[in-house]
Design a protein around this motif. Structure first.
Motif, short mmCIF file in Angstrom:
data_model
loop_
_atom_site.label_atom_id
_atom_site.label_comp_id
_atom_site.label_asym_id
_atom_site.label_seq_id
_atom_site.Cartn_x
_atom_site.Cartn_y
_atom_site.Cartn_z
N LEU A 137 0.66 -1.14 0.12
CA LEU A 137 -0.09 0.04 -0.08
C LEU A 137 0.75 1.29 0.04
O LEU A 137 0.37 2.02 -0.28
CB LEU A 137 -0.98 0.12 1.23
CG LEU A 137 -2.10 -1.08 1.24
CD1 LEU A 137 -2.82 -0.91 2.30
CD2 LEU A 137 -2.80 -1.24 -0.17
N CYS A 154 1.27 0.50 -9.73
CA CYS A 154 2.17 0.07 -8.86
C CYS A 154 3.16 -0.38 -9.72
O CYS A 154 3.18 -0.91 -10.75
CB CYS A 154 1.36 -1.05 -8.06
SG CYS A 154 2.63 -2.08 -7.08
N VAL A 173 -7.15 -2.55 -3.81
CA VAL A 173 -6.28 -1.76 -3.32
C VAL A 173 -6.87 -0.54 -2.82
O VAL A 173 -6.59 -0.05 -1.55
CB VAL A 173 -5.16 -1.31 -4.34
CG1 VAL A 173 -4.27 -0.03 -3.79
CG2 VAL A 173 -4.29 -2.41 -4.97
#
Length: 244
Positions: A137, A154, A173
């Motif tokens: 995260l 990401c 996410v």
């Protein structure tokens, strides 16, 4: 530089509410920013609020201070656009606009809390398909919006390219991010930009937040505007939309 060029003088003399200066490196842009600040300070009255001189990096802020010849203390602010939004938008207004979130705390990437004591009990990663690395995260970022939903990207390793997540991974996410914000209030710089844009654009509270920010800072200078991300740009545009 002893005297401004005609192009620089035109910027200094302009009465336009919004001035955009396009200049290549080494053309005297930082000198121009410093002299804009000096000119504004000389003409400024107390009821006009402070000056916010913002840059994309800390180095830009140091260059502005050095060119101006002194630091700008209260009621002014010199620093990065990220720090400005966290200090004056997210930290004071996040819980007012989104009461479900905890008190915000900015966590720089190098202070990523996966090594903190007790961190194993905290959910800092989001599992994905078998055989793939989970999404950390603190390594995902908000790139923009698509049909009203955030584009989240990401890179699994530092040397990888940033890749936008598919819809399923994005939703997972985003949900995990929101749970982290609720429980701990931990925010990355990317989180700050995303949440600041949502606070400033909030239909119920955004107008009040923008008015308070622009009451505090009636004159805003942004250096290296082209380097800002999509959500940082949204914050700038929301402020510039206000006539004050």
């Amino acid at each position: 530089m002893n005297a401004p060029t005609p192009e620089q003088q035109a910027v200094l003399d302009s009465y336009a509410r919004v001035r955009v200066v396009q200049a290549v490196p080494g053309s005297g842009k930082t000198w121009l920013v410093a002299n804009l600040i000096k000119t504004e300070l000389a003409q400024r009255q107390l009821n006009h609020g402070g000056i916010a001189a913002l840059s994309f990096t800390r180095v830009g802020g140091e260059e502005i201070r050095r060119a101006a010849g002194y630091d700008l203390c209260h009621p002014h602010f010199v620093g990065t656009l990220d720090s400005f939004l966290f200090k004056f938008v997210v930290r004071p207004f996040l819980k007012q606009v989104y009461p479900i979130y905890a008190v915000p705390r900015l966590i720089p990437a190098e202070w990523e809390p996966n090594q903190w004591k007790g961190a194993k009990s905290w959910k800092l990663t989001v599992p994905v398909d078998i055989g793939k690395e989970p999404f950390n995260l603190f390594k995902v970022c908000f790139l923009g919006e698509d049909q009203g939903k955030p584009v989240i990207a990401c890179k699994q390793r530092d040397w990888d390219q940033v890749v936008p997540l598919d819809e399923q991974a994005r939703d997972a996410v985003l949900k995990a991010k929101q749970e982290l914000w609720k429980k701990h209030g931990w925010l990355t710089h990317s989180d700050v930009a995303f949440l600041a844009s949502k606070i400033l654009g909030n239909q119920t509270h955004g107008m009040t937040v923008r008015a308070e920010l622009l009451r505090r800072f009636g004159f805003i200078i942004i250096d290296e505007l082209q380097d800002t991300g999509w959500f940082l740009g949204q914050c700038v545009m929301q402020l510039l939309a206000e006539p004050s």
